[in-house]
Design an enzyme around this catalytic site. Sequence first.
Site, PDB file in Angstrom:
ATOM      1  N   HIS A  18     -54.045   0.616 -40.019  1.00  0.00           N
ATOM      2  CA  HIS A  18     -53.776  -0.927 -39.896  1.00  0.00           C
ATOM      3  C   HIS A  18     -54.528  -1.694 -40.931  1.00  0.00           C
ATOM      4  O   HIS A  18     -55.858  -1.580 -41.018  1.00  0.00           O
ATOM      5  CB  HIS A  18     -53.281  -1.363 -38.493  1.00  0.00           C
ATOM      6  CG  HIS A  18     -54.493  -1.669 -37.827  1.00  0.00           C
ATOM      7  ND1 HIS A  18     -54.405  -2.350 -36.396  1.00  0.00           N
ATOM      8  CD2 HIS A  18     -55.639  -1.581 -37.927  1.00  0.00           C
ATOM      9  CE1 HIS A  18     -55.557  -2.421 -35.908  1.00  0.00           C
ATOM     10  NE2 HIS A  18     -56.493  -2.163 -36.652  1.00  0.00           N
ATOM     11  N   CYS A  53     -61.422  -5.285 -38.708  1.00  0.00           N
ATOM     12  CA  CYS A  53     -60.170  -5.010 -38.657  1.00  0.00           C
ATOM     13  C   CYS A  53     -59.278  -5.785 -39.793  1.00  0.00           C
ATOM     14  O   CYS A  53     -58.257  -5.476 -40.064  1.00  0.00           O
ATOM     15  CB  CYS A  53     -59.473  -5.405 -37.339  1.00  0.00           C
ATOM     16  SG  CYS A  53     -59.693  -3.873 -36.106  1.00  0.00           S
ATOM     17  N   HIS A  71     -57.882   0.750 -42.279  1.00  0.00           N
ATOM     18  CA  HIS A  71     -58.717   1.690 -41.420  1.00  0.00           C
ATOM     19  C   HIS A  71     -57.831   2.259 -40.497  1.00  0.00           C
ATOM     20  O   HIS A  71     -56.776   1.700 -40.042  1.00  0.00           O
ATOM     21  CB  HIS A  71     -59.918   0.812 -40.894  1.00  0.00           C
ATOM     22  CG  HIS A  71     -59.419  -0.338 -39.787  1.00  0.00           C
ATOM     23  ND1 HIS A  71     -59.044  -1.315 -40.239  1.00  0.00           N
ATOM     24  CD2 HIS A  71     -59.424  -0.039 -38.618  1.00  0.00           C
ATOM     25  CE1 HIS A  71     -58.743  -2.162 -39.069  1.00  0.00           C
ATOM     26  NE2 HIS A  71     -58.754  -1.299 -38.088  1.00  0.00           N
ATOM     27  N   HIS A  86     -57.146   4.296 -36.512  1.00  0.00           N
ATOM     28  CA  HIS A  86     -57.353   4.140 -34.996  1.00  0.00           C
ATOM     29  C   HIS A  86     -56.758   5.461 -34.383  1.00  0.00           C
ATOM     30  O   HIS A  86     -55.562   5.795 -35.101  1.00  0.00           O
ATOM     31  CB  HIS A  86     -57.002   3.040 -34.285  1.00  0.00           C
ATOM     32  CG  HIS A  86     -57.627   1.807 -34.525  1.00  0.00           C
ATOM     33  ND1 HIS A  86     -59.135   1.582 -34.043  1.00  0.00           N
ATOM     34  CD2 HIS A  86     -57.509   0.652 -35.309  1.00  0.00           C
ATOM     35  CE1 HIS A  86     -59.397   0.402 -34.302  1.00  0.00           C
ATOM     36  NE2 HIS A  86     -58.360  -0.254 -35.017  1.00  0.00           N
ATOM     37  N   ASP A  95     -46.980   7.684 -35.967  1.00  0.00           N
ATOM     38  CA  ASP A  95     -48.173   8.785 -36.308  1.00  0.00           C
ATOM     39  C   ASP A  95     -48.269   9.047 -37.773  1.00  0.00           C
ATOM     40  O   ASP A  95     -47.387   9.348 -38.325  1.00  0.00           O
ATOM     41  CB  ASP A  95     -47.861  10.172 -35.775  1.00  0.00           C
ATOM     42  CG  ASP A  95     -49.006  11.074 -35.451  1.00  0.00           C
ATOM     43  OD1 ASP A  95     -50.263  10.606 -35.248  1.00  0.00           O
ATOM     44  OD2 ASP A  95     -48.812  12.184 -35.527  1.00  0.00           O
ATOM     45  N   HIS A  96     -49.614   8.841 -38.221  1.00  0.00           N
ATOM     46  CA  HIS A  96     -49.806   9.098 -39.605  1.00  0.00           C
ATOM     47  C   HIS A  96     -49.363   8.127 -40.379  1.00  0.00           C
ATOM     48  O   HIS A  96     -49.135   8.540 -41.595  1.00  0.00           O
ATOM     49  CB  HIS A  96     -49.959  10.634 -40.023  1.00  0.00           C
ATOM     50  CG  HIS A  96     -50.816  11.571 -39.375  1.00  0.00           C
ATOM     51  ND1 HIS A  96     -50.931  11.905 -37.942  1.00  0.00           N
ATOM     52  CD2 HIS A  96     -52.124  11.852 -39.980  1.00  0.00           C
ATOM     53  CE1 HIS A  96     -52.115  12.754 -37.814  1.00  0.00           C
ATOM     54  NE2 HIS A  96     -52.786  12.777 -38.953  1.00  0.00           N
ATOM     55  N   GLU A 116     -56.710   1.102 -27.853  1.00  0.00           N
ATOM     56  CA  GLU A 116     -56.971   1.145 -29.500  1.00  0.00           C
ATOM     57  C   GLU A 116     -58.162   1.938 -29.713  1.00  0.00           C
ATOM     58  O   GLU A 116     -58.780   2.555 -30.761  1.00  0.00           O
ATOM     59  CB  GLU A 116     -56.933  -0.028 -30.158  1.00  0.00           C
ATOM     60  CG  GLU A 116     -57.023  -0.336 -31.468  1.00  0.00           C
ATOM     61  CD  GLU A 116     -56.884  -1.520 -32.010  1.00  0.00           C
ATOM     62  OE1 GLU A 116     -55.692  -1.791 -32.609  1.00  0.00           O
ATOM     63  OE2 GLU A 116     -57.946  -2.526 -32.026  1.00  0.00           O
TER      64      GLU A 116
HETATM   65 NI    NI Z   1     -58.564  -2.027 -36.257  1.00  0.00          NI
END
Ligand code: NI
Length: 137
Positions: A16, A35, A41, A43, A81-82, A126
């Site tokens: 995200h 972020c 990047h 998580h 997911d992914h 997160e």
């Molecule tokens: Ni983040």
Amino acid sequence: MSKVTVHRKAHFNAAHRLFRKDWSDARNYEVFGKCSNPNYHGHNYELIVSLTGEINQETGFVFDLGILRDLIKTEIEDCLDHKNLNIEVEEFQNLNPTAENISVVIYNKLQKHIPNHLDLKITLYETQRNFVSYSGE
Ligand code: NI
């Protein structure tokens, strides 16, 4: 009657970027820090789905955890997911994918499949230390 909460843990990886289009890069960095990295990047999200309700006298269950596992897979993992949340997930086209907003999206996706007599709660990690919870209020 005994009210019990059952929990199911799940996991997904996603990328995200937290930012507002109407803010400068500097302002975004000031508010969202790392972020806001324009190159995104990832998580490792840990999800806990909790259902509270009375024990069904016939089955002894509050809710069948196998059904909950399948619901989480089809409604949440298959969607998130992914994925790059900003780019690939419709709900975040105009919504910042913070842990707070992701927890609300997950709640809304699951809630329509959960019987009315059960209370749903979402807990979303997160990072190992940063997590949020949402119960639909
Ligand atoms: Ni983040």
